[in-house]
Design a protein around this motif. Structure first.
Motif, short mmCIF file in Angstrom:
data_model
loop_
_atom_site.label_atom_id
_atom_site.label_comp_id
_atom_site.label_asym_id
_atom_site.label_seq_id
_atom_site.Cartn_x
_atom_site.Cartn_y
_atom_site.Cartn_z
N ASN A 1 25.87 25.27 -4.14
CA ASN A 1 25.73 27.03 -4.00
C ASN A 1 24.11 27.05 -3.96
O ASN A 1 23.81 28.13 -3.41
CB ASN A 1 26.27 27.47 -5.61
CG ASN A 1 27.53 27.60 -5.80
OD1 ASN A 1 28.22 28.01 -4.42
ND2 ASN A 1 28.08 27.31 -6.87
N ASP B 1 22.83 29.58 -1.20
CA ASP B 1 21.85 30.63 -1.60
C ASP B 1 20.73 30.65 -0.58
O ASP B 1 20.27 31.79 -0.23
CB ASP B 1 21.48 30.50 -3.21
CG ASP B 1 22.70 30.73 -4.07
OD1 ASP B 1 23.56 31.53 -3.61
OD2 ASP B 1 22.53 30.63 -5.23
N ILE C 1 21.68 32.08 2.76
CA ILE C 1 22.06 33.79 2.51
C ILE C 1 20.63 34.35 2.45
O ILE C 1 20.44 35.32 3.10
CB ILE C 1 22.81 34.07 1.44
CG1 ILE C 1 24.21 33.19 1.48
CG2 ILE C 1 22.96 35.42 1.23
CD1 ILE C 1 25.23 33.45 0.30
N LYS C 2 19.60 33.76 1.78
CA LYS C 2 18.51 34.41 1.52
C LYS C 2 17.62 34.46 2.73
O LYS C 2 17.05 35.64 3.14
CB LYS C 2 17.48 33.66 0.37
CG LYS C 2 16.17 34.37 0.37
CD LYS C 2 15.27 33.42 -0.72
CE LYS C 2 13.90 33.95 -0.85
NZ LYS C 2 13.27 33.07 -1.89
N LYS D 1 19.27 37.21 5.19
CA LYS D 1 18.93 38.32 4.69
C LYS D 1 17.68 38.77 5.14
O LYS D 1 17.12 39.93 5.54
CB LYS D 1 19.28 38.74 3.17
CG LYS D 1 20.69 38.66 2.96
CD LYS D 1 20.85 39.30 1.51
CE LYS D 1 22.59 39.45 1.33
NZ LYS D 1 22.72 40.16 -0.05
N VAL E 1 25.86 39.15 7.62
CA VAL E 1 24.71 39.78 6.94
C VAL E 1 24.22 40.93 7.87
O VAL E 1 23.72 41.92 7.37
CB VAL E 1 23.44 38.56 6.94
CG1 VAL E 1 22.23 39.50 6.66
CG2 VAL E 1 24.03 37.74 5.76
N ASP F 1 26.92 41.60 -1.87
CA ASP F 1 26.17 40.81 -2.91
C ASP F 1 26.41 39.34 -2.33
O ASP F 1 27.33 38.78 -1.93
CB ASP F 1 26.49 41.08 -4.22
CG ASP F 1 27.87 40.69 -4.75
OD1 ASP F 1 28.01 39.41 -4.82
OD2 ASP F 1 28.92 41.28 -5.12
N ASP F 2 25.36 38.67 -2.99
CA ASP F 2 25.17 37.21 -2.40
C ASP F 2 26.37 36.27 -3.01
O ASP F 2 26.60 35.47 -2.37
CB ASP F 2 23.81 36.76 -3.24
CG ASP F 2 22.51 37.06 -2.20
OD1 ASP F 2 22.91 38.02 -1.46
OD2 ASP F 2 21.52 36.77 -2.82
N HIS F 3 26.93 36.81 -4.23
CA HIS F 3 27.76 35.85 -5.01
C HIS F 3 29.05 36.04 -3.95
O HIS F 3 29.72 35.24 -3.97
CB HIS F 3 28.17 36.61 -6.09
CG HIS F 3 29.13 35.54 -6.85
ND1 HIS F 3 28.71 34.50 -7.63
CD2 HIS F 3 30.35 35.88 -7.30
CE1 HIS F 3 29.82 33.99 -8.29
NE2 HIS F 3 31.01 34.58 -8.29
N LEU G 1 29.22 36.54 -0.77
CA LEU G 1 28.95 35.85 0.42
C LEU G 1 29.31 34.39 0.22
O LEU G 1 30.00 33.61 1.07
CB LEU G 1 27.46 36.28 1.19
CG LEU G 1 27.36 37.51 1.92
CD1 LEU G 1 25.91 37.46 2.26
CD2 LEU G 1 28.38 37.04 3.29
N ARG G 2 28.70 33.89 -0.88
CA ARG G 2 28.89 32.47 -1.23
C ARG G 2 30.32 32.06 -1.20
O ARG G 2 30.66 31.06 -0.85
CB ARG G 2 28.26 32.21 -2.52
CG ARG G 2 27.91 30.72 -2.58
CD ARG G 2 26.39 30.61 -3.88
NE ARG G 2 27.10 31.00 -5.12
CZ ARG G 2 26.48 32.00 -5.91
NH1 ARG G 2 25.46 32.58 -5.33
NH2 ARG G 2 26.98 32.48 -6.95
#
Length: 574
Positions: free
Chosen positions: A292, A296, A299-300, A303, A332, A340-342, A344-345
């Motif tokens: 994760n 994360d 994903i960051k 974005k 993205v 939200d990121d969650h 997407l994860r």
């Protein structure tokens, strides 16, 4: 988790974590699946359309008590449906889906499996499968399968509730568009060539004279598929073909835990404090945190470099000029989707686990089957030589590699991943009777749990000729329905432009990726990467099994794979 979930745990994905020696690929009739103690359980009977009954196993006191409890608590809820009384002892020994096949031949295409204090509906008919998966899809969810996978995949596409699934499907499906898949061909090729280069270097180091090495190809395919998923889905190079890292170890740890949870009988991980007290659960949560944290970060980064655009423009991008062509980049950048990121994860974790296991298994069984059929391997190699030569693989090349593509889907027919699909009725429904079943069909109540046996469908003697023989050529010619009511037969022209046979061409007699609205969105991704990897392997090497096919033991977890690997000899082609 309720009592039903407890009972289903050993069989939810694939019939339980069982080990049996594999018979030869053609499964001649009859074929024994020997147990570890050398005893011979009931036989697989697949060659003819005979409804010969399998031998009934002796029931012990626990089995009899279990079936009495079934009849008392739930047997009447499924009406007059044919009943197979499963023995609790059938949970041990060989995988349950083999027993489901025996009971299918004995009781028909739709039957009730009385197993412990609950009853399940087992479906082995394309007309009934089509009803559940496509025609009445939103009357069913994934039931206990979602309960097991939710702690790992969250609200990813597989375990998601219906509302979440509808929302995410609309976002994710456009990402697997034609230009993305075309760009993925280069990723698939580069990763496959990385594996080939590794094999060639091992040959130079270990045995330069005979040009032969021994490798566990299942392990190699597992590393290859992990690299492909990493680069294609979230732009991360695991490099697992040539190295190890904490992230790679964490991924495999999570995969093993997903398999463990799908096959263990008691969900002890739900007990209070289990995640801190039980060592394997502490390790699992630590592995999950490592993955994760990695996701994360990706994903960051995606974005922070977002290039927002409409779906149509995203699908028309010049992928040859992009450094990051991953599915994450597409998700993205999609305008109007501020997920939200969650979530997407969860999406990425689902694709990582589901995509990795399936591809590795498809390649493993493709090679296992080819190694036992040298003439078919030679035919495949000649096709690769004539189409590829010294050229790089392109999508146009893949369209011409017809026989290689058919080998991949024939391996999926014989070894479907997974062999069972799980559904639960959200409301009362009436199933069609299926071939040789009740003309009036079968009423099922809300809450009924259903096993759609993909294994039975793919090996049904009613819908396939010589169902247990390895015949990639079978998909080239139409097969008429021969008067089977409601089934349209197999016709490759029914899905114009399709590169691979599917549920449309087979009218749901072939459903390796499911069917209907909840069909796997990554089916073409998986098929293309398998085709490329197999083609490049056969281009360079002849492949032989290290020992007898009977020595390859089958293990069923999240997929059908081997107990001790697929050990093969690779020889440089001359």
């Amino acid at each position: 988790m309720n009592a039903l979930a407890l009972l289903q745990l050993p069989t939810v994905i694939n019939g339980g974590f069982q080990r049996v020696p594999l018979p030869r690929s053609t499964f001649p009739t009859p074929v024994p699946f020997f147990e570890s103690n050398g005893t011979r359980p009931s036989l697989i009977r697949c060659q003819s359309t005979s409804m010969e009954k399998p031998k009934t196993s002796k029931r012990n006191l626990l089995d009899n008590a279990s079936n009495l409890l079934t009849n008392f608590l739930s047997g009447g809820r499924l009406g007059d449906m044919p009943t197979a009384e499963g023995a609790v002892s059938d949970l041990f020994g060989r995988p349950l889906f083999f027993s489901l096949y025996d009971w299918f031949l004995e009781h028909g295409s739709v039957y009730k499996l009385a197993f412990g204090p609950k009853a399940f509906v087992v479906v082995s008919d394309p007309v009934v499968a089509r009803h559940i998966l496509r025609e009445n899809a939103f009357s069913y969810d994934k039931g206990v399968l979602a309960e097991i996978l939710e702690p790992i995949m969250g609200k990813g596409l597989i375990p998601a509730d219906l509302d979440t699934w509808k929302q995410r499907r609309k976002v994710i499906t456009p990402g697997f568009h034609s230009l993305f898949l075309e760009a993925m061909v280069k990723v698939f090729t580069d990763c496959s060539e990385r594996s080939i280069l590794k094999f060639e270097k091992l040959l130079e180091i270990q045995n330069s004279e005979t040009k032969e090495i021994e490798l566990d190809l299942e392990a190699e395919f597992s590393s290859l598929s992990l690299d492909i998923i990493g680069l294609g889905v979230f732009n991360y190079d695991f490099g697992s073909v040539t190295k190890e890292s904490p992230v790679i170890k964490a991924v495999y740890g999570t995969l093993f835990e997903a398999e463990h949870r799908s096959t263990f009988y008691i969900p002890y991980w739900n007990l209070p404090f289990a995640r801190w007290i039980v060592p394997r659960q502490r390790k699992f949560h630590n592995d999950l945190k490592i993955i994760n944290d990695c996701l994360d970060g990706l994903i960051k980064n995606a974005k922070e470099t977002r290039q927002e655009a409409d779906v149509e423009k995203l699908q028309q991008r010049d992928y040859s000029s992009l450094k990051d062509i991953s599915l994450l980049r597409f998700l993205v950048d999609m305008r109007g989707v501020d997920v939200d990121d969650h979530q997407l994860r969860d999406d990425l974790m689902t694709m990582l686990i589901a995509g990795h296991e399936t591809t590795a298994a498809v390649l493993t069984w493709s090679v296992f089957l080819l190694a036992q059929n040298p003439s078919k391997m030679r035919k495949a190699q000649l096709e690769v030589d004539s189409i590829l030569g010294e050229k790089k693989i392109t999508l146009e090349c893949l369209k011409k590699l017809e026989y290689i593509r058919l080998i991949v889907v024939e391996a999926l027919r014989l070894y479907p991943q997974p062999p069972l699909l799980i559904r639960r009725a959200l409301k009362a429904d009436k199933l069609p009777g299926g071939y040789m079943g009740c003309d009036d069909g079968y009423a099922i109540p809300a809450g009924a749990d259903i096993f759609i046996s993909v294994f039975n469908l793919h090996r049904s003697p009613y819908f396939w000729d010589r169902p247990n023989e390895f015949e990639p050529e079978r998909f080239l010619a139409p097969k008429p329905s021969e008067g089977i009511a409601g089934w349209a037969g197999y016709d490759p022209s029914r899905s114009p432009g399709a590169m691979y046979p599917n549920e449309i061409t087979s009218d749901f007699a072939f459903i390796p990726f499911g069917g209907g609205p909840r069909k796997c969105v990554g089916d073409q991704f998986a098929l293309l990467e398998s085709t490329i990897a197999l083609a490049l392997l056969l281009q360079k090497f002849d492949v032989l099994l290290r020992g007898s096919p009977d020595e390859v033991e089958l293990v069923t977890g999240a997929t059908i794979h081997t107990k001790n690997g697929l050990w093969c000899k690779l020889k440089i082609r001359t």
